[in-house]
Design a protein around this motif. Structure first.
Motif, PDB file in Angstrom:
ATOM      1  N   LYS A 156     128.008  33.806 -22.345  1.00 43.69           N
ATOM      2  CA  LYS A 156     127.950  34.123 -23.969  1.00 43.69           C
ATOM      3  C   LYS A 156     128.859  33.431 -24.853  1.00 43.69           C
ATOM      4  O   LYS A 156     130.095  33.361 -24.527  1.00 43.69           O
ATOM      5  N   GLY A 157     128.611  33.060 -25.886  1.00 40.97           N
ATOM      6  CA  GLY A 157     129.545  32.595 -27.351  1.00 40.97           C
ATOM      7  C   GLY A 157     129.789  31.281 -27.215  1.00 40.97           C
ATOM      8  O   GLY A 157     130.286  30.630 -28.124  1.00 40.97           O
ATOM      9  N   LYS A 158     128.922  30.362 -26.166  1.00 38.20           N
ATOM     10  CA  LYS A 158     129.189  29.033 -26.274  1.00 38.20           C
ATOM     11  C   LYS A 158     127.878  28.488 -25.442  1.00 38.20           C
ATOM     12  O   LYS A 158     127.145  29.615 -24.746  1.00 38.20           O
ATOM     13  N   TRP A 159     127.408  27.231 -25.389  1.00 36.37           N
ATOM     14  CA  TRP A 159     126.609  26.592 -24.755  1.00 36.37           C
ATOM     15  C   TRP A 159     127.223  26.526 -23.219  1.00 36.37           C
ATOM     16  O   TRP A 159     128.028  26.217 -23.246  1.00 36.37           O
ATOM     17  N   SER A 160     126.051  26.883 -22.405  1.00 37.45           N
ATOM     18  CA  SER A 160     126.664  26.587 -21.048  1.00 37.45           C
ATOM     19  C   SER A 160     125.253  26.055 -19.980  1.00 37.45           C
ATOM     20  O   SER A 160     124.130  26.112 -20.532  1.00 37.45           O
ATOM     21  N   VAL A 161     125.640  25.136 -19.266  1.00 38.68           N
ATOM     22  CA  VAL A 161     124.853  24.852 -18.256  1.00 38.68           C
ATOM     23  C   VAL A 161     125.052  25.324 -16.612  1.00 38.68           C
ATOM     24  O   VAL A 161     126.250  25.558 -16.277  1.00 38.68           O
ATOM     25  N   VAL A 162     124.012  26.136 -16.366  1.00 40.37           N
ATOM     26  CA  VAL A 162     124.166  26.542 -14.940  1.00 40.37           C
ATOM     27  C   VAL A 162     123.257  25.770 -13.932  1.00 40.37           C
ATOM     28  O   VAL A 162     122.239  25.573 -14.073  1.00 40.37           O
ATOM     29  N   PHE A 163     123.858  24.938 -13.024  1.00 44.86           N
ATOM     30  CA  PHE A 163     123.513  23.956 -12.340  1.00 44.86           C
ATOM     31  C   PHE A 163     123.249  24.325 -10.839  1.00 44.86           C
ATOM     32  O   PHE A 163     124.368  24.531 -10.052  1.00 44.86           O
ATOM     33  N   PHE A 164     122.195  24.726 -10.364  1.00 44.91           N
ATOM     34  CA  PHE A 164     122.167  25.120  -8.896  1.00 44.91           C
ATOM     35  C   PHE A 164     121.886  23.987  -7.983  1.00 44.91           C
ATOM     36  O   PHE A 164     121.245  23.248  -8.408  1.00 44.91           O
ATOM     37  N   TYR A 165     122.380  24.192  -6.801  1.00 37.73           N
ATOM     38  CA  TYR A 165     122.203  23.112  -5.897  1.00 37.73           C
ATOM     39  C   TYR A 165     122.259  23.852  -4.538  1.00 37.73           C
ATOM     40  O   TYR A 165     122.716  24.912  -4.231  1.00 37.73           O
ATOM     41  N   PRO A 166     121.207  23.216  -3.572  1.00 40.23           N
ATOM     42  CA  PRO A 166     121.198  23.915  -2.441  1.00 40.23           C
ATOM     43  C   PRO A 166     122.400  24.283  -1.243  1.00 40.23           C
ATOM     44  O   PRO A 166     122.698  25.320  -0.885  1.00 40.23           O
ATOM     45  N   ALA A 167     123.412  23.339  -1.341  1.00 42.04           N
ATOM     46  CA  ALA A 167     124.382  23.691  -0.315  1.00 42.04           C
ATOM     47  C   ALA A 167     125.553  22.540  -0.193  1.00 42.04           C
ATOM     48  O   ALA A 167     125.332  21.286  -0.643  1.00 42.04           O
ATOM     49  N   ASP A 168     126.526  23.224  -0.040  1.00 44.36           N
ATOM     50  CA  ASP A 168     127.876  22.152   0.413  1.00 44.36           C
ATOM     51  C   ASP A 168     127.799  21.320   1.459  1.00 44.36           C
ATOM     52  O   ASP A 168     127.048  21.689   2.318  1.00 44.36           O
ATOM     53  N   PHE A 169     128.559  20.267   1.502  1.00 43.50           N
ATOM     54  CA  PHE A 169     128.537  19.146   2.856  1.00 43.50           C
ATOM     55  C   PHE A 169     127.145  18.566   3.078  1.00 43.50           C
ATOM     56  O   PHE A 169     126.850  18.797   4.245  1.00 43.50           O
ATOM     57  N   THR A 170     126.484  18.265   1.843  1.00 43.95           N
ATOM     58  CA  THR A 170     124.937  17.864   2.184  1.00 43.95           C
ATOM     59  C   THR A 170     124.907  16.533   1.623  1.00 43.95           C
ATOM     60  O   THR A 170     126.001  15.705   1.384  1.00 43.95           O
ATOM     61  N   PHE A 171     123.766  16.067   1.057  1.00 41.97           N
ATOM     62  CA  PHE A 171     123.593  14.645   0.980  1.00 41.97           C
ATOM     63  C   PHE A 171     123.167  14.275  -0.591  1.00 41.97           C
ATOM     64  O   PHE A 171     124.078  13.786  -1.260  1.00 41.97           O
ATOM     65  N   VAL A 172     122.308  14.920  -1.176  1.00 43.35           N
ATOM     66  CA  VAL A 172     122.120  14.841  -2.614  1.00 43.35           C
ATOM     67  C   VAL A 172     122.944  15.409  -3.356  1.00 43.35           C
ATOM     68  O   VAL A 172     123.330  15.063  -4.473  1.00 43.35           O
ATOM     69  N   CYS A 173     123.258  16.620  -2.979  1.00 46.86           N
ATOM     70  CA  CYS A 173     123.966  17.529  -3.970  1.00 46.86           C
ATOM     71  C   CYS A 173     125.476  16.961  -4.371  1.00 46.86           C
ATOM     72  O   CYS A 173     125.860  17.033  -5.626  1.00 46.86           O
ATOM     73  N   PRO A 174     126.288  16.100  -3.228  1.00 43.96           N
ATOM     74  CA  PRO A 174     127.318  15.605  -3.793  1.00 43.96           C
ATOM     75  C   PRO A 174     127.179  14.476  -4.975  1.00 43.96           C
ATOM     76  O   PRO A 174     128.063  14.370  -5.990  1.00 43.96           O
ATOM     77  N   THR A 175     126.164  13.630  -4.869  1.00 41.80           N
ATOM     78  CA  THR A 175     125.649  12.741  -5.875  1.00 41.80           C
ATOM     79  C   THR A 175     125.618  13.325  -7.187  1.00 41.80           C
ATOM     80  O   THR A 175     126.062  12.898  -8.288  1.00 41.80           O
ATOM     81  N   GLU A 176     124.747  14.741  -7.357  1.00 38.17           N
ATOM     82  CA  GLU A 176     124.552  15.222  -8.807  1.00 38.17           C
ATOM     83  C   GLU A 176     126.099  15.965  -9.135  1.00 38.17           C
ATOM     84  O   GLU A 176     126.088  15.849 -10.325  1.00 38.17           O
TER      85      GLU A 176
END
Length: 187
Positions: free
Chosen positions: A30-50
């Protein structure tokens, strides 16, 4: 209940940031704009690119007054280990929130219960703590930080200019619309 314009539900979690563990709560959004960015799991494939793409664009998010928070159902300890061992994840200088209980993922309706993992969900939250934008993709579809930046700019523009809206493919500086009876049937 629809997520758009809903207020972020209470949570408290541990995150990894800059070599330290910190606590993050819904109050931090609160008090600013925020992005909450969910991803499936650490040490995976697509996630690190995002996550790397978000890291490479983080300064632009910050210049717009936006804080980025990544979230997975891994622990903050796992986030540290991944940050310390992956060159891509080592670029991250935004909080990496651990959600091992799935509470935050449930709050945002992205928890895949049977897998204990989060969907790829992106949420833009305004300074009042209200969700203004949601994107959820299937596990194999990565997201783009530059496309998200366009959405952030549009949401900020609309918030600062009541009575105006941003048409499809709108980019900062382009013409907006002022909805009125005169426009009906002419667009």
């Amino acid at each position: 209940m629809p997520l758009i314009n809903s207020v972020v539900k209470p949570f408290k979690a541990q995150a990894y940031l800059g070599g330290k563990f910190i606590e993050v709560t819904e109050a931090d959004l609160k008090g600013k704009w925020s992005v909450v960015f969910f991803y499936p799991a650490d040490f995976t494939f697509v996630c690190p690119t995002e996550l790397e793409d978000m890291a490479e664009n983080y300064e632009t998010f910050k210049s717009l007054g936006v804080e980025v928070y990544s979230v997975s159902t891994d622990t903050h300890f796992s986030h540290k280990a991944w940050h310390d061992t992956s060159p891509a994840i080592g670029k991250i200088s935004y909080p990496m929130i651990g959600d091992p209980t799935g509470q935050i993922s449930r709050n945002f309706d992205v928890l895949i219960e049977e897998a204990g993992l989060a969907d790829r969900g992106t949420f833009l939250i305004d300074p009042d703590g209200k969700i203004q934008y949601v994107e959820i993709t299937a596990g194999g579809i990565g997201r783009s930080a530059s496309e998200l930046l366009d959405k952030v700019r549009a949401a900020q523009y609309v918030a600062a200019h009541p009575g105006e809206v941003c048409p499809a493919k709108w980019k900062e500086g382009e013409t907006t619309l002022s909805p009125s009876l005169d426009l009906i049937g002419k667009i």
